[in-house]
Design an enzyme around this catalytic site. Sequence first.
Site, PDB file in Angstrom:
ATOM      1  CB  SER A 168      -0.918   0.005   1.231  1.00 11.67           C
ATOM      2  OG  SER A 168      -1.805  -1.093   1.213  1.00 11.67           O
ATOM      3  CB  ILE A 171       0.049   1.729  -4.146  1.00 15.27           C
ATOM      4  CG1 ILE A 171       0.173   0.310  -4.696  1.00 15.27           C
ATOM      5  CG2 ILE A 171      -1.063   2.493  -4.881  1.00 15.27           C
ATOM      6  CD1 ILE A 171      -1.032  -0.560  -4.427  1.00 15.27           C
ATOM      7  CG  HIS A 172       1.062   6.947   0.025  1.00 12.81           C
ATOM      8  ND1 HIS A 172       0.085   7.895  -0.226  1.00 12.81           N
ATOM      9  CD2 HIS A 172       1.888   7.512   0.945  1.00 12.81           C
ATOM     10  CE1 HIS A 172       0.315   8.978   0.494  1.00 12.81           C
ATOM     11  NE2 HIS A 172       1.406   8.775   1.210  1.00 12.81           N
ATOM     12  CB  ILE A 173       5.931   5.999  -2.640  1.00 13.96           C
ATOM     13  CG1 ILE A 173       6.071   6.020  -1.116  1.00 13.96           C
ATOM     14  CG2 ILE A 173       7.149   6.654  -3.299  1.00 13.96           C
ATOM     15  CD1 ILE A 173       7.201   5.150  -0.593  1.00 13.96           C
ATOM     16  N   GLY A 176       2.161   9.505  -5.451  1.00 16.37           N
ATOM     17  CA  GLY A 176       2.700  10.825  -5.128  1.00 16.37           C
ATOM     18  C   GLY A 176       3.674  11.311  -6.183  1.00 16.37           C
TER      19      GLY A 176
END
Length: 213
Positions: A168, A171-173, A176
Site C-alpha cells: 500500500s 502504491i502511495h509513493i 505521489g
Amino acid sequence: MRDKDGNPLIERYNPNERTNHWITAIAFVLLALSGLSMFHPSMAWLAALLGGGQWTRILHPFIGLVMFVSFAILVLRFWHHNKFEPGDKEWLKQINDVLVNREDRLPKIGRYNAGQKLLFFTLIFCMAGLLLSGIVIWRAYFAFYFPIEIVRAAALLHAFCAFVLIVSIVIHIYAGLWVKGSIGAMVRGTVTFGWARKHHPRWFEEVAKKTRD
C-alpha cells in the site's frame, strides 16, 4: 503566499501535519527494513540498520509503537476528510479516466479522492492488525501469556498485515510521484492554485471561498 515564479499558493498541510506524516513515514521505513531482516535469512543483512540482530529484535517493537501512535494522530487529524461521499463511487467506476489523466471527466474531488480514502482505511486496518499481533508475539513482555498456537497465528497475521502495508505504501509513493506536486505538498506544505483546481476542484473551491470571506 506565492512561489518563486509569483504563482499564488494554497496551504495543503501545516507544519504539525507534515511533521506528523514524516515521523510516521520514517518509522515505517525502519520497521519495514528491520522486519524484513527478521523475516528471512536472505535479508538478515538489513539488521545492520539498527545495529545488528539483537538490537533489531529489541528496537523493532518500540519503533512500532511510535509508528502506531503517530499514525493514530494522523487518523484523528484527517478522519473527517476521508469519509466516503456519493461522488467517490462514480470516481471508482471511472478508474480508466483516472489512469489516463482525463480528470475533466471525473466528479469534482474534495480534499482526497476515493483511491486515497481506500488507502486511508486499508492503512487503519493494517496498523490495527500489526499492533494486536505484535503485542502477542512480543516475546520479552507478552508472548508467554498466550498459547503457542495463538502466537503462531499472530505471527502469520503480522506478516500478512506487514505485506499489505508495504504494498500500500509503495502504491502511495508511486501515486505521489505520478501526480506532480504531491510530494512537494508534503515537503513544503503548499500547492499552486492550478494544482488544486486540476486535482481537487471541490477542495479548491472551498478554500477559495474561505479566502474571499
